[in-house]
Design an enzyme around this catalytic site. Structure first.
Site, PDB file in Angstrom:
ATOM      1  N   MET A  46       8.277  -2.363  -6.906  1.00  0.00           N
ATOM      2  CA  MET A  46       7.317  -1.314  -6.166  1.00  0.00           C
ATOM      3  C   MET A  46       7.226   0.169  -6.979  1.00  0.00           C
ATOM      4  SD  MET A  46       6.664  -2.327  -3.207  1.00  0.00           S
ATOM      5  CE  MET A  46       6.924  -4.192  -3.339  1.00  0.00           C
ATOM      6  N   GLY A  47       5.868   0.732  -6.915  1.00  0.00           N
ATOM      7  CA  GLY A  47       5.608   1.733  -7.700  1.00  0.00           C
ATOM      8  C   GLY A  47       4.990   1.348  -8.901  1.00  0.00           C
ATOM      9  N   PHE A  48       4.703   0.029  -9.161  1.00  0.00           N
ATOM     10  CA  PHE A  48       3.772  -0.466 -10.128  1.00  0.00           C
ATOM     11  C   PHE A  48       2.609  -1.337  -9.909  1.00  0.00           C
ATOM     12  CE2 PHE A  48       7.923   0.743 -12.218  1.00  0.00           C
ATOM     13  CZ  PHE A  48       7.505   1.349 -13.379  1.00  0.00           C
ATOM     14  N   ASP A  73       3.049   5.878  -6.580  1.00  0.00           N
ATOM     15  CA  ASP A  73       4.136   5.928  -5.927  1.00  0.00           C
ATOM     16  C   ASP A  73       5.596   6.199  -6.577  1.00  0.00           C
ATOM     17  OD1 ASP A  73       2.677   6.138  -3.396  1.00  0.00           O
ATOM     18  OD2 ASP A  73       2.840   3.900  -3.212  1.00  0.00           O
ATOM     19  N   HIS A  99       0.905  -1.078  -0.060  1.00  0.00           N
ATOM     20  CA  HIS A  99       0.110  -0.031   0.181  1.00  0.00           C
ATOM     21  C   HIS A  99       0.958   1.143  -0.243  1.00  0.00           C
ATOM     22  CE1 HIS A  99      -3.375   2.553   0.693  1.00  0.00           C
ATOM     23  NE2 HIS A  99      -3.651   2.069   1.953  1.00  0.00           N
ATOM     24  N   HIS A 140      -1.583  -1.740  -9.922  1.00  0.00           N
ATOM     25  CA  HIS A 140      -2.658  -1.355  -8.710  1.00  0.00           C
ATOM     26  C   HIS A 140      -4.011  -2.206  -9.030  1.00  0.00           C
ATOM     27  CE1 HIS A 140      -5.386   1.660  -7.038  1.00  0.00           C
ATOM     28  NE2 HIS A 140      -4.228   2.245  -6.720  1.00  0.00           N
TER      29      HIS A 140
HETATM   30  N1  CMC Z   1       5.689  -5.709 -10.049  1.00  0.00           N
HETATM   31  C1  CMC Z   1       5.656  -6.902 -11.076  1.00  0.00           C
HETATM   32  N2  CMC Z   1       4.618  -7.695 -11.155  1.00  0.00           N
HETATM   33  C2  CMC Z   1       3.461  -7.219 -10.831  1.00  0.00           C
HETATM   34  C3  CMC Z   1       3.650  -6.119 -10.089  1.00  0.00           C
HETATM   35  C4  CMC Z   1       4.577  -5.369  -9.781  1.00  0.00           C
HETATM   36  N3  CMC Z   1       4.532  -4.106  -9.034  1.00  0.00           N
HETATM   37  N4  CMC Z   1       2.034  -5.478  -9.864  1.00  0.00           N
HETATM   38  C5  CMC Z   1       1.545  -6.720 -10.341  1.00  0.00           C
HETATM   39  N5  CMC Z   1       2.084  -7.511 -10.720  1.00  0.00           N
HETATM   40  C6  CMC Z   1       1.735  -8.742 -11.609  1.00  0.00           C
HETATM   41  C7  CMC Z   1       1.476  -9.796 -10.496  1.00  0.00           C
HETATM   42  O1  CMC Z   1       2.925 -10.534 -10.358  1.00  0.00           O
HETATM   43  C8  CMC Z   1       0.581 -10.622 -11.328  1.00  0.00           C
HETATM   44  O2  CMC Z   1       1.057 -11.565 -12.255  1.00  0.00           O
HETATM   45  P1  CMC Z   1       0.743 -12.982 -12.439  1.00  0.00           P
HETATM   46  O3  CMC Z   1      -0.820 -12.940 -12.850  1.00  0.00           O
HETATM   47  O4  CMC Z   1       1.611 -13.449 -13.511  1.00  0.00           O
HETATM   48  O5  CMC Z   1       0.796 -13.522 -11.300  1.00  0.00           O
HETATM   49  C9  CMC Z   1      -0.514  -9.727 -11.974  1.00  0.00           C
HETATM   50  O6  CMC Z   1       0.342  -8.600 -12.114  1.00  0.00           O
HETATM   51  C10 CMC Z   1      -1.548  -9.302 -10.985  1.00  0.00           C
HETATM   52  O7  CMC Z   1      -1.061  -8.764  -9.902  1.00  0.00           O
HETATM   53  P2  CMC Z   1      -1.706  -8.889  -8.437  1.00  0.00           P
HETATM   54  O8  CMC Z   1      -0.792  -8.405  -7.519  1.00  0.00           O
HETATM   55  O9  CMC Z   1      -2.575  -9.878  -7.932  1.00  0.00           O
HETATM   56  O10 CMC Z   1      -2.747  -7.530  -8.541  1.00  0.00           O
HETATM   57  P3  CMC Z   1      -3.189  -6.937  -7.426  1.00  0.00           P
HETATM   58  O11 CMC Z   1      -4.584  -6.213  -7.950  1.00  0.00           O
HETATM   59  O12 CMC Z   1      -3.792  -7.977  -6.086  1.00  0.00           O
HETATM   60  O13 CMC Z   1      -2.390  -6.126  -6.601  1.00  0.00           O
HETATM   61  C11 CMC Z   1      -0.851  -4.198  -6.076  1.00  0.00           C
HETATM   62  C12 CMC Z   1      -2.128  -4.574  -6.770  1.00  0.00           C
HETATM   63  C13 CMC Z   1      -0.502  -2.885  -5.979  1.00  0.00           C
HETATM   64  C14 CMC Z   1      -0.869  -4.833  -4.520  1.00  0.00           C
HETATM   65  C15 CMC Z   1       0.181  -4.892  -6.700  1.00  0.00           C
HETATM   66  O14 CMC Z   1       0.323  -4.330  -8.157  1.00  0.00           O
HETATM   67  C16 CMC Z   1       1.706  -4.653  -6.138  1.00  0.00           C
HETATM   68  O15 CMC Z   1       2.168  -5.359  -5.452  1.00  0.00           O
HETATM   69  N6  CMC Z   1       2.362  -3.382  -6.725  1.00  0.00           N
HETATM   70  C17 CMC Z   1       3.800  -3.045  -5.915  1.00  0.00           C
HETATM   71  C18 CMC Z   1       3.447  -2.281  -4.865  1.00  0.00           C
HETATM   72  C19 CMC Z   1       2.849  -0.942  -5.017  1.00  0.00           C
HETATM   73  O16 CMC Z   1       3.463  -0.016  -5.723  1.00  0.00           O
HETATM   74  N7  CMC Z   1       1.815  -0.214  -4.267  1.00  0.00           N
HETATM   75  C20 CMC Z   1       1.531   0.931  -4.201  1.00  0.00           C
HETATM   76  C21 CMC Z   1      -0.102   1.026  -4.888  1.00  0.00           C
HETATM   77  S1  CMC Z   1      -0.474   2.657  -5.174  1.00  0.00           S
HETATM   78  C22 CMC Z   1      -0.652   3.363  -3.938  1.00  0.00           C
HETATM   79  C23 CMC Z   1      -1.723   2.913  -3.014  1.00  0.00           C
HETATM   80  O17 CMC Z   1      -2.971   3.385  -3.614  1.00  0.00           O
HETATM   81  O18 CMC Z   1      -1.552   2.441  -1.941  1.00  0.00           O
END
Ligand code: CMC
Length: 355
Positions: free
Chosen positions: A246-248, A298, A211, A250
């Site tokens: 991190m930073g990618f 982020d 987050h 959503h």
């Molecule tokens: N780097 C690499 N792969 C990623 C990333 C990332 N940052 N984000 C998503 N993916 C991939 C993930 O591995 C998955 O791949 P596969 O289908 O092959 O297993 C697919 O994309 C879907 O990802 P998910 O984690 O299931 O998606 P989600 O909607 O549950 O997660 C998230 C969203 C924000 C938790 C995730 O994108 C993440 O962990 N990002 C990095 C942390 C980050 O930058 N957080 C800040 C969010 S913006 C500020 C806020 O509002 O809090």
């Protein structure tokens, strides 16, 4: 037992309640009470947007003056709070925020007044925490406006002319419907606990790297990236290890985070040649080309704060000092039409057995 409804893990795409505060909208734009957040960041002050989020409408001139005055008069710390921070010397500013905010009294059961106290004090607690833990000089609070005052305590004074860039970022961080910290706050509020306890839960949730914590982990990798080749190697390496960058990504913005694009353009305006800005764009381009995953706010927020001379330890506190106004609105919305949030679980433990 009533009928069970199975929902996806992480409640992805599950609509759990109604809100009139913000939406990510059918258009993909983030809207605060109907207005595009990026338009508000362009044309309104932090206090005006905070007022809009908390009270539902933009303030009149008099309302704005009164709101600003209430914040300003509470932007101070008492002896007890300072003493506790001096004893704790907690290096993790978010842990400190969470602990110190929990000491703020719930004044006469007055929700509004209690939120003003927390909102006004968070920037000071953040700045003083770093002073207590790292011995950084405590800079004087200067200026007239909320973001300007915060800027004066945490940023490079030589970058003062850019304080409004921090204000814009803080406006974009202010609210985001049912994100994890807000939902944690709403769960707490649904038990009818007091606002200080609910905000403590929200701060604890915001801290996690999936987050808010992401914005504190971006600079370390960007500083090692000088060109497109470095960016490609970095992304490939992380993806091959199945690590998140991190930073990618959503939960809601699968194609584009409007906040990220706004902050990117702000950086292009004030710091086009900043090496970390270039590195961020290289990584953004490669990541999108390779995986179709867009940058989130982020990524560019971390670069902007770095450019403004804001130490990395403050990255997440800046987020918290903005988002608390969203939490304020959600606390009131939850308690005004409350139902205890208490989901059920699918049990996967052993069958009933004799002891
Ligand atoms: N780097 C690499 N792969 C990623 C990333 C990332 N940052 N984000 C998503 N993916 C991939 C993930 O591995 C998955 O791949 P596969 O289908 O092959 O297993 C697919 O994309 C879907 O990802 P998910 O984690 O299931 O998606 P989600 O909607 O549950 O997660 C998230 C969203 C924000 C938790 C995730 O994108 C993440 O962990 N990002 C990095 C942390 C980050 O930058 N957080 C800040 C969010 S913006 C500020 C806020 O509002 O809090």
């Amino acid at each position: 037992m009533t009928d069970e409804i199975k929902v996806p893990k992480g409640l992805a795409n599950v609509v759990v309640d109604r809100t009139s505060i913000a939406t990510t909208g059918a258009s993909g734009n983030l809207l605060y009470r109907g207005y595009r957040a990026v338009d508000l960041a362009d044309r309104k002050s932090f206090e005006e947007v905070a007022y809009l989020i908390v009270y539902g409408n933009l303030p009149s001139g008099d309302e704005l003056v009164a709101f600003r005055a209430r914040l300003n008069e509470n932007m101070k710390l008492d002896e007890r709070t300072i003493k506790v921070m001096d004893i704790l010397k907690e290096k993790d500013i978010m842990r400190n925020l969470r602990s110190i905010v929990s000491l703020i009294p719930y004044r006469n059961g007055d929700i509004n007044e209690t939120f003003i106290q927390m909102e006004a004090k968070l920037p000071l607690i953040s700045a003083y925490s770093a002073h207590a833990a790292y011995g950084k000089p405590m800079k004087n609070m200067e200026g007239e406006f909320f973001a300007e005052k915060f800027f004066s305590m945490i940023a490079d004074p030589h970058k003062k002319k850019y304080w409004k860039s921090l204000e814009k970022l803080m406006i974009l961080y202010m609210e985001h419907e049912f994100n994890a910290s807000t939902f944690a706050l709403r769960v707490a509020a649904s038990t009818l606990t007091d606002p200080v306890s609910a905000v403590t839960a929200a701060l604890a949730t915001l801290k996690g790297p999936l987050h808010g914590g992401a914005n504190s982990e971006v600079l370390s990798y960007l500083s090692g990236i000088r060109d497109e080749k470095d960016a490609a190697k970095f992304v490939e390496d992380k993806l091959s290890k199945k690590e998140k960058i991190m930073g990618f990504g959503h939960r809601v913005y699968k194609k584009k985070d409007p906040r990220a694009q706004y902050v990117k353009e702000e950086l292009r305006r004030i710091a086009p040649d900043d090496p970390k800005f270039r590195a961020a764009e290289y990584v953004e381009n490669y990541m999108f080309e390779k995986k179709g995953i867009p940058a989130n706010v982020d990524l560019f927020a971390a670069v902007l704060m770095d450019f403004l001379g804001i130490d990395e330890v403050f990255n997440l506190p800046v987020f918290a000092c903005s988002r608390i106004f969203g939490w304020n609105a959600h606390y009131s919305e939850q308690v005004s039409d409350n139902k205890l949030i208490r989901p059920a679980a699918e049990y996967s433990g052993p069958e009933e057995r004799d002891l």
